[in-house]
Scaffold this motif. Structure first.
Motif, PDB file in Angstrom:
ATOM      1  N   LEU A  71      54.794  42.547  46.919  1.00  0.00           N
ATOM      2  CA  LEU A  71      55.552  41.319  47.181  1.00  0.00           C
ATOM      3  C   LEU A  71      56.490  41.081  46.004  1.00  0.00           C
ATOM      4  O   LEU A  71      56.047  40.947  44.859  1.00  0.00           O
ATOM      5  CB  LEU A  71      54.608  40.130  47.342  1.00  0.00           C
ATOM      6  CG  LEU A  71      53.459  40.280  48.342  1.00  0.00           C
ATOM      7  CD1 LEU A  71      52.637  38.999  48.403  1.00  0.00           C
ATOM      8  CD2 LEU A  71      53.989  40.639  49.724  1.00  0.00           C
ATOM      9  N   VAL A  72      57.785  41.037  46.287  1.00  0.00           N
ATOM     10  CA  VAL A  72      58.786  40.813  45.240  1.00  0.00           C
ATOM     11  C   VAL A  72      59.515  39.512  45.563  1.00  0.00           C
ATOM     12  O   VAL A  72      60.261  39.432  46.541  1.00  0.00           O
ATOM     13  CB  VAL A  72      59.790  41.980  45.150  1.00  0.00           C
ATOM     14  CG1 VAL A  72      60.733  41.744  43.969  1.00  0.00           C
ATOM     15  CG2 VAL A  72      59.074  43.313  45.001  1.00  0.00           C
ATOM     16  N   GLY A 120      50.221  50.699  37.785  1.00  0.00           N
ATOM     17  CA  GLY A 120      49.161  50.372  36.837  1.00  0.00           C
ATOM     18  C   GLY A 120      49.063  48.905  36.481  1.00  0.00           C
ATOM     19  O   GLY A 120      48.252  48.518  35.639  1.00  0.00           O
ATOM     20  N   LYS A 121      49.872  48.062  37.110  1.00  0.00           N
ATOM     21  CA  LYS A 121      49.855  46.633  36.831  1.00  0.00           C
ATOM     22  C   LYS A 121      49.695  45.848  38.128  1.00  0.00           C
ATOM     23  O   LYS A 121      50.009  46.336  39.218  1.00  0.00           O
ATOM     24  CB  LYS A 121      51.140  46.195  36.114  1.00  0.00           C
ATOM     25  CG  LYS A 121      51.346  46.882  34.765  1.00  0.00           C
ATOM     26  CD  LYS A 121      52.547  46.340  34.038  1.00  0.00           C
ATOM     27  CE  LYS A 121      52.785  47.091  32.740  1.00  0.00           C
ATOM     28  NZ  LYS A 121      51.677  46.953  31.783  1.00  0.00           N
ATOM     29  N   GLY A 122      49.238  44.606  37.991  1.00  0.00           N
ATOM     30  CA  GLY A 122      49.131  43.748  39.160  1.00  0.00           C
ATOM     31  C   GLY A 122      50.334  42.871  39.358  1.00  0.00           C
ATOM     32  O   GLY A 122      50.644  42.458  40.474  1.00  0.00           O
ATOM     33  N   MET A 123      51.069  42.591  38.255  1.00  0.00           N
ATOM     34  CA  MET A 123      52.219  41.692  38.312  1.00  0.00           C
ATOM     35  C   MET A 123      53.182  42.045  37.194  1.00  0.00           C
ATOM     36  O   MET A 123      52.775  42.380  36.084  1.00  0.00           O
ATOM     37  CB  MET A 123      51.757  40.232  38.145  1.00  0.00           C
ATOM     38  CG  MET A 123      52.867  39.227  37.990  1.00  0.00           C
ATOM     39  SD  MET A 123      52.226  37.571  37.597  1.00  0.00           S
ATOM     40  CE  MET A 123      53.777  36.668  37.375  1.00  0.00           C
ATOM     41  N   LEU A 180      59.967  38.303  40.256  1.00  0.00           N
ATOM     42  CA  LEU A 180      58.520  38.451  40.088  1.00  0.00           C
ATOM     43  C   LEU A 180      58.015  39.436  41.131  1.00  0.00           C
ATOM     44  O   LEU A 180      58.358  39.316  42.307  1.00  0.00           O
ATOM     45  CB  LEU A 180      57.791  37.117  40.291  1.00  0.00           C
ATOM     46  CG  LEU A 180      57.930  36.015  39.258  1.00  0.00           C
ATOM     47  CD1 LEU A 180      57.169  34.777  39.737  1.00  0.00           C
ATOM     48  CD2 LEU A 180      57.395  36.457  37.906  1.00  0.00           C
ATOM     49  N   ALA A 181      57.208  40.389  40.710  1.00  0.00           N
ATOM     50  CA  ALA A 181      56.655  41.369  41.648  1.00  0.00           C
ATOM     51  C   ALA A 181      55.146  41.453  41.491  1.00  0.00           C
ATOM     52  O   ALA A 181      54.630  41.442  40.368  1.00  0.00           O
ATOM     53  CB  ALA A 181      57.290  42.748  41.420  1.00  0.00           C
ATOM     54  N   PHE A 182      54.448  41.562  42.622  1.00  0.00           N
ATOM     55  CA  PHE A 182      52.983  41.634  42.654  1.00  0.00           C
ATOM     56  C   PHE A 182      52.542  42.741  43.596  1.00  0.00           C
ATOM     57  O   PHE A 182      53.162  42.952  44.649  1.00  0.00           O
ATOM     58  CB  PHE A 182      52.370  40.339  43.219  1.00  0.00           C
ATOM     59  CG  PHE A 182      52.719  39.077  42.510  1.00  0.00           C
ATOM     60  CD1 PHE A 182      51.840  38.514  41.586  1.00  0.00           C
ATOM     61  CD2 PHE A 182      53.916  38.418  42.779  1.00  0.00           C
ATOM     62  CE1 PHE A 182      52.145  37.327  40.948  1.00  0.00           C
ATOM     63  CE2 PHE A 182      54.228  37.230  42.136  1.00  0.00           C
ATOM     64  CZ  PHE A 182      53.344  36.687  41.218  1.00  0.00           C
ATOM     65  N   ARG A 183      51.457  43.380  43.252  1.00  0.00           N
ATOM     66  CA  ARG A 183      50.718  44.115  44.270  1.00  0.00           C
ATOM     67  C   ARG A 183      50.028  43.073  45.138  1.00  0.00           C
ATOM     68  O   ARG A 183      49.467  42.100  44.627  1.00  0.00           O
ATOM     69  CB  ARG A 183      49.695  45.049  43.630  1.00  0.00           C
ATOM     70  CG  ARG A 183      50.351  46.164  42.840  1.00  0.00           C
ATOM     71  CD  ARG A 183      49.404  47.267  42.487  1.00  0.00           C
ATOM     72  NE  ARG A 183      50.121  48.303  41.763  1.00  0.00           N
ATOM     73  CZ  ARG A 183      50.850  49.258  42.340  1.00  0.00           C
ATOM     74  NH1 ARG A 183      50.918  49.312  43.661  1.00  0.00           N
ATOM     75  NH2 ARG A 183      51.486  50.151  41.623  1.00  0.00           N
ATOM     76  N   LYS A 184      50.079  43.261  46.444  1.00  0.00           N
ATOM     77  CA  LYS A 184      49.579  42.216  47.340  1.00  0.00           C
ATOM     78  C   LYS A 184      48.120  41.880  47.061  1.00  0.00           C
ATOM     79  O   LYS A 184      47.737  40.704  47.073  1.00  0.00           O
ATOM     80  CB  LYS A 184      49.755  42.634  48.810  1.00  0.00           C
ATOM     81  CG  LYS A 184      49.289  41.557  49.787  1.00  0.00           C
ATOM     82  CD  LYS A 184      49.419  41.991  51.238  1.00  0.00           C
ATOM     83  CE  LYS A 184      50.836  41.865  51.727  1.00  0.00           C
ATOM     84  NZ  LYS A 184      50.938  42.133  53.195  1.00  0.00           N
ATOM     85  N   TYR A 210      48.000  39.668  44.036  1.00  0.00           N
ATOM     86  CA  TYR A 210      48.504  38.327  44.366  1.00  0.00           C
ATOM     87  C   TYR A 210      47.430  37.514  45.088  1.00  0.00           C
ATOM     88  O   TYR A 210      47.200  36.339  44.764  1.00  0.00           O
ATOM     89  CB  TYR A 210      49.748  38.476  45.243  1.00  0.00           C
ATOM     90  CG  TYR A 210      50.357  37.174  45.713  1.00  0.00           C
ATOM     91  CD1 TYR A 210      51.174  36.423  44.868  1.00  0.00           C
ATOM     92  CD2 TYR A 210      50.138  36.716  47.007  1.00  0.00           C
ATOM     93  CE1 TYR A 210      51.749  35.234  45.308  1.00  0.00           C
ATOM     94  CE2 TYR A 210      50.704  35.532  47.457  1.00  0.00           C
ATOM     95  CZ  TYR A 210      51.504  34.800  46.599  1.00  0.00           C
ATOM     96  OH  TYR A 210      52.073  33.616  47.047  1.00  0.00           O
ATOM     97  N   ARG A 211      46.763  38.139  46.034  1.00  0.00           N
ATOM     98  CA  ARG A 211      45.708  37.436  46.770  1.00  0.00           C
ATOM     99  C   ARG A 211      44.509  37.140  45.885  1.00  0.00           C
ATOM    100  O   ARG A 211      43.883  36.073  45.994  1.00  0.00           O
ATOM    101  CB  ARG A 211      45.284  38.263  47.977  1.00  0.00           C
ATOM    102  CG  ARG A 211      46.337  38.298  49.088  1.00  0.00           C
ATOM    103  CD  ARG A 211      45.916  39.210  50.226  1.00  0.00           C
ATOM    104  NE  ARG A 211      46.825  39.104  51.368  1.00  0.00           N
ATOM    105  CZ  ARG A 211      46.785  39.908  52.415  1.00  0.00           C
ATOM    106  NH1 ARG A 211      45.885  40.900  52.469  1.00  0.00           N
ATOM    107  NH2 ARG A 211      47.633  39.746  53.415  1.00  0.00           N
ATOM    108  N   ALA A 212      44.192  38.057  44.975  1.00  0.00           N
ATOM    109  CA  ALA A 212      43.034  37.863  44.112  1.00  0.00           C
ATOM    110  C   ALA A 212      43.200  36.669  43.179  1.00  0.00           C
ATOM    111  O   ALA A 212      42.231  35.971  42.865  1.00  0.00           O
ATOM    112  CB  ALA A 212      42.776  39.133  43.293  1.00  0.00           C
ATOM    113  N   LEU A 213      44.424  36.427  42.713  1.00  0.00           N
ATOM    114  CA  LEU A 213      44.638  35.289  41.825  1.00  0.00           C
ATOM    115  C   LEU A 213      44.886  33.986  42.581  1.00  0.00           C
ATOM    116  O   LEU A 213      45.052  32.929  41.987  1.00  0.00           O
ATOM    117  CB  LEU A 213      45.762  35.571  40.829  1.00  0.00           C
ATOM    118  CG  LEU A 213      47.175  35.893  41.329  1.00  0.00           C
ATOM    119  CD1 LEU A 213      47.970  34.640  41.635  1.00  0.00           C
ATOM    120  CD2 LEU A 213      47.918  36.699  40.251  1.00  0.00           C
TER     121      LEU A 213
END
Length: 340
Positions: free
Chosen positions: A125-126, A148-151, A195-199, A202-205
């Motif tokens: 998600l960007v 290797g990153k979540g955000m 801002l970019a997230f692995r989905k 994003y859901r975990a936070l």
């Protein structure tokens, strides 16, 4: 003003020069690269009264090769939805969403982003503001940095006009010499323009629901993220945040108190800090310190690819910022027709 005071000014300016030199060597930069087929990405654009900007920025987003580009019309009053439809044409990746009023306790942009995330189908998600211009290869660069990153967050190049140029360059580009990059990343400095997230991260936070009432939702999300990265994105993104001095004062004023941890004393301390470093040396005949601060700001503009004239006017910037500090302290702030 005593000699001890100006020795303190010298030390703070020296620290800024050292941070600038460190970041020149070590601040990671996004690099353009082709968009891979996986992971799939959703480009998500919250848009409130952004008709003029979307005509310029949306075609560039649609050329990034994303799985989808979603624009949410956040109850706009300027024909944003129609402008988006015209700019997108019949592009198969484009979808226009109609936003609903924010529920109690939600800030408008956070609710818009939550609605976009709910509809997104991508593995990444960007979120990007409607006024950000994306260059070719930008999405590929984001996805590469996200490995290797979540955000991650990116700092675009700031384009400025005469009215707002001194303020925007002073505030936004000044971050580059404020602290070395590792400290900025540890403090979770973030920029909601990209801002970019692995989905799954994003859901975990908790997504934007976890920060629904925050003005600085980007920083709040970064503080929740486990694996976070901050990048310079000036070669891939550029943005003109405000048009004119009045709009810059309103825009910065709505979030300056939150930037300073919602602490009025810290806010006023920041005002004095900038006056002491960049304005008072000239007023008290300390040309050596005045020149030291001026050259730092010119170096910032040169390193970040901006025009030099805002750096030349840096001694005036703390004075021009005083209405921003005042607005930050006053209640009843509004932005784009909504109470902040």
């Amino acid at each position: 003003m005593t000699g001890d005071f100006f020795f303190g000014v010298f030390l703070f300016l020296l620290l800024r020069w050292l941070a600038l030199l460190f970041n020149l060597l070590a601040f990671p930069r996004l690099k353009a690269c082709p968009t891979p087929q996986r992971p799939t990405a959703s480009l998500l654009v919250p848009a409130r009264n952004e008709a003029e900007n979307l005509r310029k920025t949306l075609p560039r987003l649609l050329r990034q090769g994303a799985l989808e580009v979603l624009v949410l019309d956040d109850l706009s009053e300027d024909g944003t939805a129609q402008a988006a439809l015209e700019a997108a044409g019949n592009h198969p990746a484009f979808r226009l969403l109609r936003g609903t009023p924010p529920p109690p306790g939600w800030k408008g942009k956070n609710w818009a982003c939550a609605q976009l995330a709910r509809e997104a189908r991508g593995e990444v998600l960007v979120f990007t503001d409607a006024d950000v211009l994306w260059e070719e290869g930008a999405l590929g660069g984001v996805l590469q940095a996200l490995e290797g990153k979540g955000m991650i967050s990116a700092l675009p190049k700031q384009e400025v006009g005469l009215g707002e140029g001194v303020l925007v360059a002073f505030v936004m580009n000044g971050l580059y010499s404020f602290l070395p990059h590792p400290f900025l990343e540890c403090l979770r400095l973030a920029n909601g323009q990209v801002l970019a997230f692995r989905k799954e991260a994003y859901r975990a936070l908790g997504g934007h629901g976890a920060v629904k009432g925050e003005v600085l939702e980007d920083v709040a999300l970064a503080r929740w993220a486990r694996a976070y990265g901050l990048f310079l994105g000036g070669g891939l993104f550029r943005v003109r945040m405000y048009r004119g001095y009045k709009e810059a004062v309103e825009g910065f004023g709505k979030n300056f108190l939150d930037i300073h941890l919602k602490n009025p004393a810290l806010l006023l301390g920041s005002a004095f800090y900038h006056l002491a470093l960049y304005t008072l040396p000239w007023l008290f005949g300390r040309w050596d310190l005045g020149l030291m601060g001026l050259l730092e700001r010119l170096a910032l503009q040169w390193v970040l690819g901006g025009p030099l004239w805002p750096g030349l006017l840096a001694p005036l910037a703390p004075l021009l910022l005083l209405p921003v500090y005042l607005r930050a302290l006053l209640p009843g702030k509004r932005w784009k027709g909504r109470e902040v």
